[in-house]
Design an enzyme around this catalytic site. Structure first.
Site, short mmCIF file in Angstrom:
data_model
loop_
_atom_site.label_atom_id
_atom_site.label_comp_id
_atom_site.label_asym_id
_atom_site.label_seq_id
_atom_site.Cartn_x
_atom_site.Cartn_y
_atom_site.Cartn_z
N TYR A 67 0.82 -1.21 0.00
CA TYR A 67 0.00 0.00 0.00
C TYR A 67 0.85 1.26 0.00
O TYR A 67 0.33 2.37 -0.17
CB TYR A 67 -0.93 0.01 1.21
CG TYR A 67 -0.21 -0.03 2.55
CD1 TYR A 67 0.17 1.13 3.20
CD2 TYR A 67 0.11 -1.24 3.15
CE1 TYR A 67 0.83 1.10 4.41
CE2 TYR A 67 0.77 -1.29 4.36
CZ TYR A 67 1.13 -0.12 4.98
OH TYR A 67 1.82 -0.17 6.18
N GLU A 142 11.45 -4.71 6.77
CA GLU A 142 10.29 -4.09 7.37
C GLU A 142 10.28 -4.14 8.91
O GLU A 142 9.69 -3.27 9.55
CB GLU A 142 9.01 -4.76 6.85
CG GLU A 142 8.78 -4.59 5.36
CD GLU A 142 8.39 -3.17 5.02
OE1 GLU A 142 7.87 -2.45 5.90
OE2 GLU A 142 8.60 -2.77 3.85
#
Length: 246
Positions: A67, A142
């Site tokens: 996203y 991440e």
């Protein structure tokens, strides 16, 4: 590095925030290491977490919901992608950072998924042959720290192929690092000024909006935000003529 399309790109011309604006926000900032109090996972922790998600998948393919930066800079090898919608989630510049794209002198804000609404993005199917290694790469990029483990989860997404389960990073963050429901004007003030050793927040916003457009995805809040950030940058540096639009 700013990823910029060719000068005749309609998407670039439509945006108020341009590569020239972004260039004004970039500056050299030292890499100060991790945020204070963060504990590195280490090789054993990375391996344990990677095997957890690898085992949880069983024989199913691994789809990753992108996203934000994973749309334009995925750190894994994908063999397929498709547009997808996550209901009950929305993009939010809510994650405080004094490293990465921020500094101790100027707080930065990065995106996460917060509860409510709908988020349109892209899911990538990860290459099967070395799936465990691919998951390791994603965790290193991440997560990396024990304090971030809770920011990974499975979510259902809706696609033209039907409902699927996808892995997503930075969904439902909580704690003192989170600034929720900030007015867009306040977010824009931060994004126009924050920069860290890997780049500026304006650069991050620019790339995200640009590449969402390339997938035909229009995020109303991000579109308004890029207009506000462009205006903030011009308030700081003066009018900016986008060379790509000449």
């Amino acid at each position: 590095m700013v990823i910029v399309p060719t000068p005749d790109s309609d998407a670039l011309r439509r945006m108020a925030l341009t590569a020239d604006h972004v260039a004004l926000t970039l500056r050299d900032e030292p890499d100060l290491g991790p945020e204070p109090g963060w504990t590195p996972l280490g090789d054993d922790g990375i391996e344990e977490l990677a095997r957890h998600y690898h085992t949880d998948l069983g024989e199913a393919p691994l789809w990753v919901f992108a996203y934000g930066s994973l749309i334009w800079k995925p750190d894994f090898d994908a063999v397929e992608h498709v547009r997808a919608s996550a209901y009950g989630w929305h993009r939010s510049f809510c994650l405080k950072m004094h490293r990465w794209r921020g500094s101790p002198q100027q707080l930065g804000l990065m995106m996460a998924l917060e509860r409510g609404g709908r988020c349109d993005g892209v899911i990538y199917r990860v290459r099967e042959g070395d799936r465990l290694a691919q998951i390791r790469r994603m965790i290193v990029r991440e997560i990396r720290f024990r304090e971030n483990i809770g920011m990974v989860r499975w979510i259902p997404v809706h696609t033209p192929k039907g409902r699927m389960r996808a892995l997503v990073f930075w969904a439902g963050p909580t704690g003192p690092r989170i600034l929720s429901k900030l007015p867009l004007e306040q977010v824009a003030h931060v994004l126009a000024r924050a920069c860290g050793p890997v780049g500026s927040c304006a650069e991050y916003l620019f790339n995200t909006v640009l590449h969402l457009q390339e997938f035909g995805i229009h995020d109303r809040n991000l579109w308004r935000l890029q207009e506000l950030v462009a205006r903030e940058i011009e308030d700081i540096h003066g009018p900016c003529q986008d060379k790509a639009a000449e």
